[in-house]
Design a protein around this motif. Structure first.
Motif, short mmCIF file in Angstrom:
data_model
loop_
_atom_site.label_atom_id
_atom_site.label_comp_id
_atom_site.label_asym_id
_atom_site.label_seq_id
_atom_site.Cartn_x
_atom_site.Cartn_y
_atom_site.Cartn_z
N GLU A 22 -0.40 8.25 13.53
CA GLU A 22 -0.11 7.16 12.58
C GLU A 22 -1.24 6.14 12.52
O GLU A 22 -1.05 5.02 12.04
N LYS A 23 -2.46 6.52 12.98
CA LYS A 23 -3.50 5.50 13.11
C LYS A 23 -3.84 4.80 11.80
O LYS A 23 -4.13 3.60 11.80
N VAL A 24 -3.75 5.51 10.69
CA VAL A 24 -4.10 4.88 9.41
C VAL A 24 -3.04 3.84 9.01
O VAL A 24 -3.37 2.74 8.54
N ILE A 25 -1.78 4.17 9.26
CA ILE A 25 -0.70 3.20 8.98
C ILE A 25 -0.92 1.95 9.83
O ILE A 25 -0.85 0.81 9.36
N ARG A 26 -1.21 2.18 11.10
CA ARG A 26 -1.43 1.07 12.03
C ARG A 26 -2.60 0.19 11.57
O ARG A 26 -2.50 -1.03 11.54
N LEU A 27 -3.69 0.84 11.16
CA LEU A 27 -4.88 0.08 10.74
C LEU A 27 -4.60 -0.73 9.48
O LEU A 27 -5.03 -1.87 9.37
N VAL A 41 0.83 -1.20 0.00
CA VAL A 41 0.00 0.00 0.00
C VAL A 41 0.87 1.25 0.00
O VAL A 41 1.86 1.33 0.73
N LEU A 42 0.49 2.21 -0.84
CA LEU A 42 1.16 3.51 -0.82
C LEU A 42 0.25 4.48 -0.08
O LEU A 42 -0.95 4.54 -0.32
N GLY A 67 -3.58 -6.49 7.67
CA GLY A 67 -2.89 -7.42 6.77
C GLY A 67 -2.19 -6.78 5.59
O GLY A 67 -1.59 -7.47 4.77
N GLY A 68 -2.24 -5.45 5.48
CA GLY A 68 -1.51 -4.77 4.40
C GLY A 68 -0.16 -4.29 4.89
O GLY A 68 0.19 -4.48 6.07
N LEU A 69 0.58 -3.67 3.99
CA LEU A 69 1.89 -3.16 4.36
C LEU A 69 2.08 -1.81 3.66
O LEU A 69 1.90 -1.73 2.44
#
Lengths: 377, 253
Positions: free
Chosen positions: A247-252, A235-236, A257-259
């Motif tokens: 950073e909640k969106v990165i964490r979610l 994911v970009l 299961g994404g990166l």
């Protein structure tokens, strides 16, 4: 986590002690909020440029006693930290530098002036006009003389070139780390990537930072491939600035299961291709040209952002894009329309999220993010 | 192959059991515990079908309570489940409008029933079943009675999108003697407009299906068709669409 990566998580603490010591010895500290601030100028003035806090929900309630509630959380958080004196970097700063990137910041800086001296640079937004570059060059010269006066130093061309080379090198070193994630599987997950790219802005010692960045790059480049990162949707993340605390969106994404393999945002990849031209005669023009290229959504039009994104989608083998807009950031919010078209034209799933720093929408964000990841073939 | 699909929504928990060509369904209020609701649903479905728990090959859970009952089986989002169910019911549909208790969504699917884009309502109850439920309360009705009590010819526009403000707007209208039936028509139009704007954002391509509990309300159905200028396909048992999709996903896996 590797030991060097660990060092990045402790940059803020270590830097704080060094800044305190430097202050005791009479060195000056200049606080900055934005990538448009030419930190080379501060370095050349013999002062320490340091990022200021603005990525946490904590002081927002205090900020809202003065600022409107439906304002961008980054502006509210920045002001909240300042007014509650809970950001040690703000506390130790002798001067704050701001830019007119958006209306919210511009007017907030007027009020922040009551707490600390805030020097605001007029950033032109129609950046392709000759008049824009001329104005920006004048603004950099005005900053130079202001710093000379305020800090009682002379900023020589020689010192400027020296600082320019340092920052050019730092940028290249950060880019080299981010570029490792073009590999499949990527070497760093999004949270670690953020830790490196965001935390570096709090370092008080450019040489030490440069060494840390190079060591980390070498270690990561020779590491065994991480099986844990294999086969996950890549994911970009693009859009508004993100830091630790917001950073909640990165964490979610990563919990679902994404990166996050790359971030086209302020402390991330947005500025990493930009180098000051050291072949020019005038260091101010070299700086002005570089900073004017930053593809922030405050620029109109903003073609470089789309060129950069298009290239990143290919090079980082991106499977899906998350575009994050902080509440009330009109320019990123509107530009999301064009970003969405670009991404969908490439046949990739695209998700635009509008949020703030609070945790109130974690569930609704989660279902959207999970659905995005389900769309990855 | 015996599979159960559960859709644990904010208001109702729906369950579908697919038992070699036969379909059983059950619905209960979600209540405060999504976990208890899912257990109760499974037991109900087992009772109806006469099957035993050990015979279940798979359980797929969706809906806002999906995380709470994780462990019961696989998890999928409502978006994927609705797309899967509609692909089965109406293969010609490319756009799905789902209005549930706490959110409304628009889903674009391709010819294989894969999600290609979606949009959901923002942090707000406007355009959801919850909005209608609160308005029904203000009018002294049950949400299920709204449709039959509407009078389209007396419609008054409800301007507030916000649930709280819309409620006071309605109380104001009632105080001025406006007819309930006209207010109800206005509420339906308000939901229709809101959702239609979301549909246009995602784009219409091919036929449109309307799912979720709110699809049972003929007033919203009419308002949405009017706003979009086309007919909507509503599955029988529209509330069970998510659960059906979940069960179908279980059958395929």
């Amino acid at each position: 986590m590797s030991a060097i990566l660990e060092d990045f998580t402790s940059i803020r603490g270590v830097s704080l002690i060094k800044i305190k010591e430097a202050k005791d010895e009479g060195q000056k500290v200049v606080g900055i909020y934005c990538t448009y601030c030419p930190q080379e100028m501060i370095l050349a003035a013999g002062a320490i440029p340091v990022s200021l806090c603005g990525t946490s929900e904590t002081p927002i309630a205090d900020a809202e006693t003065v600022l409107p509630r439906n304002l961008c959380p980054l502006i509210k958080s920045s002001y909240g930290f300042a007014v509650t004196d809970t950001c040690p970097f703000f506390h130790f700063s002798d001067l704050i530098i701001g830019e007119t990137t958006c209306d919210g910041k511009k007017k907030m800086f007027e009020i922040m002036q009551e707490i600390k001296p805030v020097y605001v640079m007029q950033l032109p937004h129609l950046h392709q006009l000759d008049a824009a570059l001329e104005l920006w060059i004048k603004e950099l010269r005005r900053l130079r003389s202001t710093l000379e006066e305020e800090l009682d130093v002379e900023i020589s061309d020689e010192k400027l070139w020296d600082a320019i080379r340092k920052v050019n090198h730092e940028t290249m070193a950060v880019k080299a780390i981010c570029d490792l994630n073009k590999k499949n599987p990527p070497v760093l997950n999004g949270l670690d990537l953020l830790t490196v790219t965001w935390s570096r802005n709090f370092s008080s010692d450019k040489e030490e930072l440069f060494t840390m960045l190079n060591e980390l790059q070498q270690e990561l480049a020779t590491n065994q491939e991480s099986e844990a990162n294999a086969n996950k949707p890549r994911v970009l993340l693009t859009g508004c600035p993100v830091g630790l605390g917001s950073e909640k969106v990165i964490r979610l994404v990563e919990e679902s299961g994404g990166l996050i393999v790359a971030m086209e945002n302020c402390s991330g990849y947005k500025t990493l291709e930009l180098q000051s031209d050291t072949e020019l005669d005038d260091p101010i023009i070299a700086l002005a040209q570089k900073y004017m290229e930053i593809p922030c959504s405050c620029m109109s039009p903003n073609p470089y952002r789309f060129e950069l994104l298009e290239r990143m989608l290919e090079e980082f083998q991106v499977d899906a894009v998350v575009d994050l807009t902080w509440q009330a950031c009109h320019t990123y919010n509107i530009e999301a329309f064009t970003v969405g078209n670009l991404v969908r034209d490439k046949g990739l799933p695209y998700l635009h999220l509008e949020s703030d720093y609070s945790s109130s929408d974690l569930e609704t964000l989660k279902v959207r993010i999970e659905a995005l990841l389900e769309m990855v073939v | 192959m015996l599979v159960v699909g559960l859709d644990i929504g904010s208001v109702a928990a729906k369950g579908i059991m697919l038992d070699r060509g036969k379909m059983h369904r059950a619905m209960i209020p979600t209540g405060w515990s999504p976990r208890d609701a899912s257990e109760e649903l499974i037991n109900k479905l087992l009772k109806i079908s006469g099957c035993k728990r050990e015979q279940l090959d798979d359980i797929i859970v969706t809906g806002y309570g999906r995380i709470a009952v994780a462990g019961a089986g696989q998890v999928a989002t409502e978006i994927k489940c609705h797309a899967r169910a509609v692909a089965e019911l109406y293969p010609q549909v490319r756009t799905i409008v789902d209005i549930g208790g706490q959110d409304s969504k628009v889903i674009r699917v391709n010819g294989e029933g894969r999600v290609i884009d979606f949009a959901m309502n923002d942090k707000c109850a406007a355009g959801t079943g919850r909005f209608l439920q609160i308005m029904a309360n203000a009018l002294g009705l049950d949400v299920s009675e709204l449709g039959e009590n509407e009078n389209f010819s007396e419609m008054v526009s409800i301007n507030s999108m916000c649930t709280v403000f819309a409620e006071s707007e309605i109380i104001g209208l009632l105080a001025r003697g406006t007819s309930k039936a006209g207010i109800i028509a206005g509420l339906h139009q308000s939901v229709g407009r809101r959702v239609a704007a979301m549909v246009r954002r995602i784009g219409i391509d091919g036929e449109i299906a309307f799912t979720g509990g709110v699809a049972k309300n003929p007033g919203v159905h009419r308002a949405l068709e009017e706003e979009l200028g086309c007919q909507l396909l509503i599955p029988e048992g529209c509330q069970f669409t998510g659960a059906l999709g979940a069960a179908l996903l279980g059958q395929n896996s």
